[in-house]
Design a protein around this motif. Sequence first.
Motif, PDB file in Angstrom:
ATOM      1  N   GLU A   1       0.838  -1.201   0.000  1.00 44.29           N
ATOM      2  CA  GLU A   1       0.000   0.000   0.000  1.00 44.29           C
ATOM      3  C   GLU A   1       0.875   1.254   0.000  1.00 44.29           C
ATOM      4  OE1 GLU A   1      -3.869   1.476  -0.095  1.00 44.29           O
ATOM      5  OE2 GLU A   1      -3.290  -0.640   0.072  1.00 44.29           O
ATOM      6  N   LEU A   2       1.931   1.200   0.819  1.00 44.85           N
ATOM      7  CA  LEU A   2       2.802   2.376   0.973  1.00 44.85           C
ATOM      8  C   LEU A   2       3.599   2.672  -0.290  1.00 44.85           C
ATOM      9  CD1 LEU A   2       4.201   1.755   4.551  1.00 44.85           C
ATOM     10  CD2 LEU A   2       2.692   3.598   3.843  1.00 44.85           C
ATOM     11  N   ALA A   3       3.842   1.629  -1.065  1.00 41.92           N
ATOM     12  CA  ALA A   3       4.714   1.776  -2.237  1.00 41.92           C
ATOM     13  C   ALA A   3       4.244   2.894  -3.162  1.00 41.92           C
ATOM     14  CB  ALA A   3       4.775   0.449  -3.000  1.00 41.92           C
ATOM     15  N   LYS A   4       2.919   2.996  -3.315  1.00 35.95           N
ATOM     16  CA  LYS A   4       2.348   4.007  -4.193  1.00 35.95           C
ATOM     17  C   LYS A   4       2.704   5.413  -3.706  1.00 35.95           C
ATOM     18  CE  LYS A   4      -1.501   1.967  -4.646  1.00 35.95           C
ATOM     19  NZ  LYS A   4      -2.933   1.709  -4.461  1.00 35.95           N
ATOM     20  N   GLN A   5       2.401   5.660  -2.450  1.00 36.78           N
ATOM     21  CA  GLN A   5       2.607   6.999  -1.900  1.00 36.78           C
ATOM     22  C   GLN A   5       4.084   7.373  -1.851  1.00 36.78           C
ATOM     23  OE1 GLN A   5       0.261   7.961   1.666  1.00 36.78           O
ATOM     24  NE2 GLN A   5      -0.591   5.911   1.476  1.00 36.78           N
TER      25      GLN A   5
ATOM     26  N   PRO B   1       8.046  -1.978  -2.715  1.00 39.76           N
ATOM     27  CA  PRO B   1       7.555  -2.443  -1.406  1.00 39.76           C
ATOM     28  C   PRO B   1       8.618  -3.197  -0.607  1.00 39.76           C
ATOM     29  CG  PRO B   1       6.310  -3.419  -3.247  1.00 39.76           C
ATOM     30  CD  PRO B   1       7.180  -2.362  -3.818  1.00 39.76           C
ATOM     31  N   ARG B   2       9.435  -3.954  -1.302  1.00 37.01           N
ATOM     32  CA  ARG B   2      10.454  -4.727  -0.586  1.00 37.01           C
ATOM     33  C   ARG B   2      11.449  -3.816   0.111  1.00 37.01           C
ATOM     34  NH1 ARG B   2      11.990 -10.257  -0.496  1.00 37.01           N
ATOM     35  NH2 ARG B   2      13.973 -10.313   0.573  1.00 37.01           N
ATOM     36  N   LYS B   3      11.803  -2.716  -0.574  1.00 32.30           N
ATOM     37  CA  LYS B   3      12.726  -1.731   0.018  1.00 32.30           C
ATOM     38  C   LYS B   3      12.117  -1.129   1.276  1.00 32.30           C
ATOM     39  CE  LYS B   3      16.274  -0.898  -3.035  1.00 32.30           C
ATOM     40  NZ  LYS B   3      16.824  -2.262  -3.041  1.00 32.30           N
ATOM     41  N   ILE B   4      10.821  -0.812   1.198  1.00 34.42           N
ATOM     42  CA  ILE B   4      10.133  -0.223   2.343  1.00 34.42           C
ATOM     43  C   ILE B   4      10.133  -1.207   3.500  1.00 34.42           C
ATOM     44  CG2 ILE B   4       7.921   0.651   3.171  1.00 34.42           C
ATOM     45  CD1 ILE B   4       7.332   1.444   0.226  1.00 34.42           C
ATOM     46  N   ALA B   5       9.819  -2.449   3.185  1.00 32.35           N
ATOM     47  CA  ALA B   5       9.786  -3.475   4.216  1.00 32.35           C
ATOM     48  C   ALA B   5      11.145  -3.605   4.892  1.00 32.35           C
ATOM     49  CB  ALA B   5       9.343  -4.805   3.609  1.00 32.35           C
ATOM     50  N   GLU B   6      12.178  -3.624   4.074  1.00 28.38           N
ATOM     51  CA  GLU B   6      13.528  -3.767   4.632  1.00 28.38           C
ATOM     52  C   GLU B   6      13.881  -2.595   5.541  1.00 28.38           C
ATOM     53  OE1 GLU B   6      15.700  -4.337   1.033  1.00 28.38           O
ATOM     54  OE2 GLU B   6      15.358  -6.517   1.031  1.00 28.38           O
ATOM     55  N   GLN B   7      13.419  -1.435   5.146  1.00 29.08           N
ATOM     56  CA  GLN B   7      13.696  -0.254   5.953  1.00 29.08           C
ATOM     57  C   GLN B   7      12.947  -0.304   7.298  1.00 29.08           C
ATOM     58  OE1 GLN B   7      13.215   3.228   3.562  1.00 29.08           O
ATOM     59  NE2 GLN B   7      13.587   4.657   5.257  1.00 29.08           N
ATOM     60  N   LEU B   8      11.759  -0.914   7.291  1.00 31.13           N
ATOM     61  CA  LEU B   8      10.928  -0.931   8.500  1.00 31.13           C
ATOM     62  C   LEU B   8      11.317  -2.046   9.472  1.00 31.13           C
ATOM     63  CD1 LEU B   8       7.388  -0.183   7.022  1.00 31.13           C
ATOM     64  CD2 LEU B   8       8.817   1.343   8.395  1.00 31.13           C
TER      65      LEU B   8
END
Length: 670
Positions: A48-52, A57-64
């Motif tokens: 969901e966050l990837a759009k905004q 998404p995988r990068k976001i997940a790794e960061q979180l």
Amino acid sequence: MLLEIQQKIQSKFVEAVRAAFNLEVSPPALDAPPNLEMGDISLAGCFELAKQLHKAPRKIAEQLVPLVSTLEGVERVTVAGAGYLNFHLDRAHTAAQLSARRSSSSTAARSTSGKILVEHTSINPNKAAHIGHLRNAVLGDTFVRLLRFNGENVEVQNYVDNTGVQVADVVVGFLHLEKKTLKDVEALIQSTTAPGQPPAKRFDYYCWDLYARVFQLYEEDKETLKLRAQALKDIEEGHGETAVMAELISTAIVRTHLETMLRLNIQYDLLAQESEILKLNFWKAAFELLKKEKAIRFEDAGKSAGCWVMDLKEAPAEGEAETTDIDDIKIIVRSNGTVTYVGKDIAYHLWKFALLGKDFGYTPFHRYPDGHCVWRTTVDGQPDAPSFGHASSAYAVIDTRQSYLQNIVKAAFHTLGYHERAANLHHFAYEVVGLTSRCAEEMGVVLSDEDRQRPYVEVSGRKGQGVKADDLIDTLIARAAEEVSSRDMAQDPAVVQDYARKIAVAALRYFLLKFSRRVIIAFDFKEALAFEGETGPYLQYSIVRARNIFRKFSESHPDFQPAQISRALTTEQLQGFFKGEDGPAFWELTLLAGQLETMVAQAINSEEPAVVAKYAFRLGQAFNNFYHHFHILNEPDASRQQFLLYLVHLTERTLTLATEHMGIEIPDRM
RNA sequence: GCGCCUGUAGCUCAGAUGGAUAGAGCGUUUGCCUCCGAAGCAAAAGGCCGCAGGUUCGAAUCCUGCCAGGCGUACCA
């Protein structure tokens, strides 16, 4: 148990997103990964966050990951697939917490959100209950149990329409078909409720047949409908022998309904009677309120001239043509000045929320064997009666065909400005129970070819078609008793009956609960009488098996206490077993047992008791699988044996709670 | 006509808030009682998720339109 961890994960994720990206998100949905090696709880919110964020998404997940990994009870968090966050729980920690909760008898924290009022059963008090009524009562009772498990203060009401046409019809039957006097009816009730000996014919069954005969009379001679109108008027106005007879009949029938429902472990707190709504002028108060707030208006011309009506459509928007469709109004007060059913229901629901400025009187009606008392509304009540009503939210378990009327009640609340109360007014709608055409024909109902093509045949009280509740329960008990006897489980006939009763009730309640509310149950004896597969007895059997293990183990270990078992195991030992070769199997069972609270919450939120039924069955399956795979009593390694007993205890406690929620009792043996 | 609900395996049904390979029970076929009771366990076969479009990285799930079935639309309750 898992519920708390799930909530923590959700809020931690919201926090982490805020910290990392300065973004506000709502709590993400959680799910389970395809298999346990991948983790225990999965979170797909990064997609969901990837759009905004315009990031993969995988990068976001790794960061979180580092931001969400510091949770108590979570061992580690991994990124999987295109961007899932998978949470791996600390197994020993989770198991220990769960075990502590299941071993203590303390219930959930008392909710502070006020009283929840559940209205269910509400059968017309003019004849015996049938299977459709059982679905209502079982759904309602199970929902009540779930709410109470969650710490809610719940009041159970059974609405008794003792002044309606249905009762009037039976009165017409006694007066005009049977030429019976008040004394005759009194004597008939006396004879059919005399203790000790079985009556020639139960009073509710007697009325069942009489009611069907009255309808036949109406069909044959339309003039006789005037008798009904006269009887109804006499009853509503409360004078004459007719009114006394109606009161006598409805009270006697209500007593039979209470008995029938008690057989299924269903009890009530209050019988709210329509007669008091009339006598105490509840309707007048509601009428004044509706007039004052201009929720209803007097129609002085047209088809509904002389009636008080409610507009169902919002006022037309600017520029929109004024439509004067007859379908857009609902008559609340008839042109002869009498109030319709919806009007009375509006008054009743206003009272539920203490918005009427009036209250009933109350008097004890019936005391159950366990000491619990059902009260009944009266004109002059006892001063020491408990407080009823004053709900902060209310559920009305009523079949889906009445959705239209329930929406009108809700619309009235909105028009009166009670928007918050309207939101807390829930119509717990469920579909009806019909008969399969085969079942209907077995019962002697004559079907046309067209009927036979239909998926089900409607139960018709007017024609006397349908399966009576007590007949079904009797048949189930007889079938269960046969099974018990053939298995040589008990010799004492009283014990056989006790087992048979518990098994029959489990079969029936589970059968009615396993369907979701929105599907029509096409009733068939074959399915309802089943004791194998996805049934109540399967659940009971699973629990009996677990308890048998404890019983046998106690024979060789007299000091053994199942509830104390967790003390025999250290955290290191727990970790060892969960990490070992059979770890995944052990963990799978533990994880499932931890989901009870999540399932109860989901069942309440979605008003769907079937969620708990399905869950209990899955847990039963998991346990039977475990039972077959691991032999406990002849396990040579003492500490491993302790651990296996520990898992059995967890499962047995959880299954017992789940079955209690469904009103299912467990026999000592099966 | 309008409103609400339903359509998933031969049958009866789960798949809440869109997620990774569509699940159960019954029925069919086949194994398992010298081991805590077989009301049980294991396995096989069985799927245009009503149809057609659309939104989306992703649809049984959301949107639109059809098709089929049910219920409601009473001055009955």
